[in-house]
Scaffold this motif. Sequence first.
Motif, PDB file in Angstrom:
ATOM      1  N   LEU A 285       0.838  -1.184   0.000  1.00  0.00           N
ATOM      2  CA  LEU A 285       0.000   0.000   0.000  1.00  0.00           C
ATOM      3  C   LEU A 285       0.881   1.245   0.000  1.00  0.00           C
ATOM      4  O   LEU A 285       1.800   1.360   0.799  1.00  0.00           O
ATOM      5  N   ASP A 286       0.584   2.138  -0.904  1.00  0.00           N
ATOM      6  CA  ASP A 286       1.351   3.377  -1.007  1.00  0.00           C
ATOM      7  C   ASP A 286       0.371   4.545  -1.060  1.00  0.00           C
ATOM      8  O   ASP A 286       0.173   5.162  -2.109  1.00  0.00           O
ATOM      9  N   PRO A 287      -0.290   4.833   0.086  1.00  0.00           N
ATOM     10  CA  PRO A 287      -1.245   5.942   0.094  1.00  0.00           C
ATOM     11  C   PRO A 287      -0.532   7.262  -0.137  1.00  0.00           C
ATOM     12  O   PRO A 287       0.683   7.368  -0.023  1.00  0.00           O
ATOM     13  N   GLY A 288      -1.295   8.268  -0.436  1.00  0.00           N
ATOM     14  CA  GLY A 288      -0.740   9.604  -0.498  1.00  0.00           C
ATOM     15  C   GLY A 288      -0.505  10.133   0.909  1.00  0.00           C
ATOM     16  O   GLY A 288      -0.410   9.354   1.872  1.00  0.00           O
ATOM     17  N   PRO A 289      -0.452  11.438   1.046  1.00  0.00           N
ATOM     18  CA  PRO A 289      -0.219  12.015   2.379  1.00  0.00           C
ATOM     19  C   PRO A 289      -1.317  11.658   3.381  1.00  0.00           C
ATOM     20  O   PRO A 289      -1.076  11.657   4.584  1.00  0.00           O
ATOM     21  N   VAL A 290      -2.512  11.360   2.872  1.00  0.00           N
ATOM     22  CA  VAL A 290      -3.623  10.965   3.739  1.00  0.00           C
ATOM     23  C   VAL A 290      -4.075   9.565   3.336  1.00  0.00           C
ATOM     24  O   VAL A 290      -4.569   9.354   2.233  1.00  0.00           O
ATOM     25  N   ALA A 291      -3.881   8.601   4.233  1.00  0.00           N
ATOM     26  CA  ALA A 291      -4.315   7.229   3.990  1.00  0.00           C
ATOM     27  C   ALA A 291      -5.782   7.104   4.350  1.00  0.00           C
ATOM     28  O   ALA A 291      -6.231   7.622   5.378  1.00  0.00           O
ATOM     29  N   ARG A 292      -6.550   6.388   3.511  1.00  0.00           N
ATOM     30  CA  ARG A 292      -8.005   6.307   3.698  1.00  0.00           C
ATOM     31  C   ARG A 292      -8.416   4.859   3.986  1.00  0.00           C
ATOM     32  O   ARG A 292      -8.077   3.948   3.226  1.00  0.00           O
ATOM     33  N   ILE A 293      -9.176   4.682   5.057  1.00  0.00           N
ATOM     34  CA  ILE A 293      -9.592   3.339   5.465  1.00  0.00           C
ATOM     35  C   ILE A 293     -11.032   3.356   5.961  1.00  0.00           C
ATOM     36  O   ILE A 293     -11.434   4.269   6.702  1.00  0.00           O
ATOM     37  N   TYR A 294     -11.785   2.355   5.535  1.00  0.00           N
ATOM     38  CA  TYR A 294     -13.163   2.164   6.011  1.00  0.00           C
ATOM     39  C   TYR A 294     -13.239   0.788   6.651  1.00  0.00           C
ATOM     40  O   TYR A 294     -12.874  -0.214   6.020  1.00  0.00           O
TER      41      TYR A 294
END
Length: 409
Positions: free
Chosen positions: A32-41
């Motif tokens: 996983l290589d999220p941007g500056p804000v990682a998003r998770i549900y």
Amino acid sequence: MHAWPASEVPALPGQGRDLRIHDTATGGLVTLDPGPVARIYVCGITPYDATHMGHAATYNAFDLVQRVWLDTKRQVHYVQNVTDVDDPLLERAQRDDVDWVALAEKETALFREDMTALRMLPPRHYIGAVEAIPGIVPLVERLRELGAAYELDGDVYFSVESDPHFGQVSRLDAAAMRLLSAERGGDPDRPGKKNPLDPMLWMAAREGEPSWDGGSLGRGRPGWHIECVAIALDHLGMGFDVQGGGSDLAFPHHEMGASHAQVLTGEFPMAKAYVHAGMVALHGEKMSKSKGNLVFVSQLRRDGVDPAAIRLALLAHHYRADWEWTDQVLADAQARLGRWRAAVSRPDGPSADALVEEIRAALATDLDAPAALAAVDRWAELQDTQGGTDTAAPGVVSRAVDALLGVAL
């Protein structure tokens, strides 16, 4: 709906590692290589009996995901729902002769207390199904406009055949899907459906059950899957980093939710990785509300068990593994907590710089918490048998265990 207070996460020297994690949709590890804000549900509870150890194990897994990301100096945008209206909740309220709203509020409050005690990082958005209804109705209406939904005796169903990617989350065949649909809240044998697997989007009002204004849909209440889709799309958008939950959610919940979102937006995939935690058993059977074989976090706390020991009991098992809760599991965790606290209580000790990197490496490799615990065990044993002269070491270990494992020493 409000979440629970956040415990402080200590900042560690150096830089954390990007997370490689098992993706159900591909069947292998993905980086996983999220941007500056990682998003998770992460899918939340249906609040009619909270919080058993199966819940705790699942939320512990995704708490680790957040901690790994925070250690990489990213922000985390975490969203969780509460299914505060659903058949199991209504059935429990009727059985116990209590108001279903009061029951949901009581159990949700208890869940918050348990999450706080276990030092689980809270979601930025904590959304109930009832409060999401104004956003759900337009999505169902849109699916109907797209020809992806149809009416059956007042209820509205989603057509799984409208999504060319249907089946790519769980990777199950039709026969397996049909069996699981029947076991997990679906109605594959209902006459008149276009496909036995088609899930309900909107349930027309039933006598004696709560209902809401659904605009052109009529009075009713939302289906299970569209609830999470509406909340995720509203707060995270498509293509977020992780869709999480227990392994029993891969089908039908995450499969159906992905299809709803993909048809609504015309984009694929809904999430970059579908991550699922294993099941916790008691006396040889999966811990579940329907079986009644539950060990509750709140009861353990009332019995005087340190929440840090409960968390260590969870961390002793790989998040994807199915495992069994026993008295010995808890006893081992309590003993480990005692050893660790004794080790960091001394004024100096062996250098801990390598230990921090060992914990980081273990968690970055598919959240291998047991390997991280073993690394701390080795440092504590070295402290006990040989000691050391590094006056900073005990504090470094305490902060690393807190920041990365969520255990306060």
